[in-house]
Design an enzyme around this catalytic site. Sequence first.
Site, short mmCIF file in Angstrom:
data_model
loop_
_atom_site.label_atom_id
_atom_site.label_comp_id
_atom_site.label_asym_id
_atom_site.label_seq_id
_atom_site.Cartn_x
_atom_site.Cartn_y
_atom_site.Cartn_z
N ASP A 220 -15.98 32.70 8.62
CA ASP A 220 -16.47 32.13 7.35
C ASP A 220 -15.30 31.47 6.62
O ASP A 220 -14.16 31.57 7.05
CB ASP A 220 -17.04 33.26 6.48
CG ASP A 220 -15.99 34.33 6.21
OD1 ASP A 220 -15.27 34.21 5.23
OD2 ASP A 220 -15.88 35.29 7.00
N ASP B 281 -14.43 32.30 3.47
CA ASP B 281 -14.20 33.16 2.30
C ASP B 281 -14.97 32.59 1.10
O ASP B 281 -16.14 32.26 1.25
CB ASP B 281 -12.69 33.33 2.04
CG ASP B 281 -12.40 34.58 1.24
OD1 ASP B 281 -12.99 35.63 1.54
OD2 ASP B 281 -11.61 34.50 0.29
N1 LIG Z 1 -13.79 36.42 4.06
C1 LIG Z 1 -13.39 37.59 4.53
N2 LIG Z 1 -12.61 38.41 3.78
C2 LIG Z 1 -12.19 39.59 4.26
N3 LIG Z 1 -12.49 40.06 5.47
C3 LIG Z 1 -13.26 39.29 6.25
N4 LIG Z 1 -13.72 39.49 7.49
C4 LIG Z 1 -14.45 38.41 7.83
N5 LIG Z 1 -14.49 37.51 6.82
C5 LIG Z 1 -13.75 38.04 5.83
#
Ligand SMILES: Nc1ncnc2[nH]cnc12
Length: 287
Positions: free
Chosen positions: A210, A212
């Site tokens: 992703d 974040d």
């Molecule tokens: N955006 C994110 N922040 C923290 N841990 C994660 N693991 C997968 N995506 C994450």
Amino acid sequence: MDEIVIGIIGGSGLYRVAGFADAEWRPAATPWGAPSDDLLHGRLGGLGAVFLPRHGRGHVHMPSSVPYRANIAALKAAGVTHLVAVSAVGSFREDMAPGDFVVLDQFVDRTVGRDASFFGPGLVAHVSLAHPTCPALSAALAGAARAAGATVHEGGTYLAMEGPQFSTLAESRIWRDGWGCDVIGMTAMPEARLAREAELHYASVAMVTDYDSWHPEHGAVQVTDVIATLQANVDRAGAMIAALPEALGAACPAGCDRALEHAVMTAPDARDPEMVARLRPVAGRVL
Ligand SMILES: Nc1ncnc2[nH]cnc12
Ligand SMILES: CSC[C@H]1O[C@H](OP(=O)(O)O)[C@H](O)[C@@H]1O
């Protein structure tokens, strides 16, 4: 080189590995308690191999409560010499897109209150962490990931946050724009610190799931996005692990397996015998 035994720590979405010969789950105990789960012992491409799911099968451990010391100690006691950590991450970079693999080489630790060292009162040691990953193992891991068909980025800085909540927009912007971090997760620290103290060759591959919370064209991360991307990637991660033995070969130029050589500060006659006994499974070589 001593006989290589590959260790693999599987992160979110990677709770089992296929392709181990003679595979057997066995419990382990360490002076720091039990690891996250039983260890899967087997053979991979002719080498000894041990797998441990970081959160346990069924994902029962929070990032903050993973027994990091027990995990590293159990893998070391099982004979592991070369440890590969796999984790899911959010990306701070447009070009590190969901589905990509990033072979990490730096970490920024924003975790709090985790047990981050095997050492303690009565036995003090300071290892170097300037270059926390093994260059030879990292190169092999990148080769294995490429052989598995992944888009691979070699080098990247991982921001380790405490969690379990994902970051706020303000935090995401600080870590991306102010600190120049590349990816974010919740588990690589203290894992990398402890692997160094245990004198393991350590490499870490992050699977981007992703963007974040910072990306204006993507919604803030939700666990459902993470799982969907991981499910699409799990076969590729398996193929990367299967390709690892063949990719290994170059000798480590960094001396990861001698990290404790000049690290112990406490004078032999000032050492706490109980601490020394406790430390033997990970640091016995220099005690
Ligand atoms: N955006 C994110 N922040 C923290 N841990 C994660 N693991 C997968 N995506 C994450
Ligand atoms: C499932 S989303 C958050 C969770 O995923 C990552 O786990 P891991 O590093 O073990 O792959 C992240 O660190 C969080 O623990």
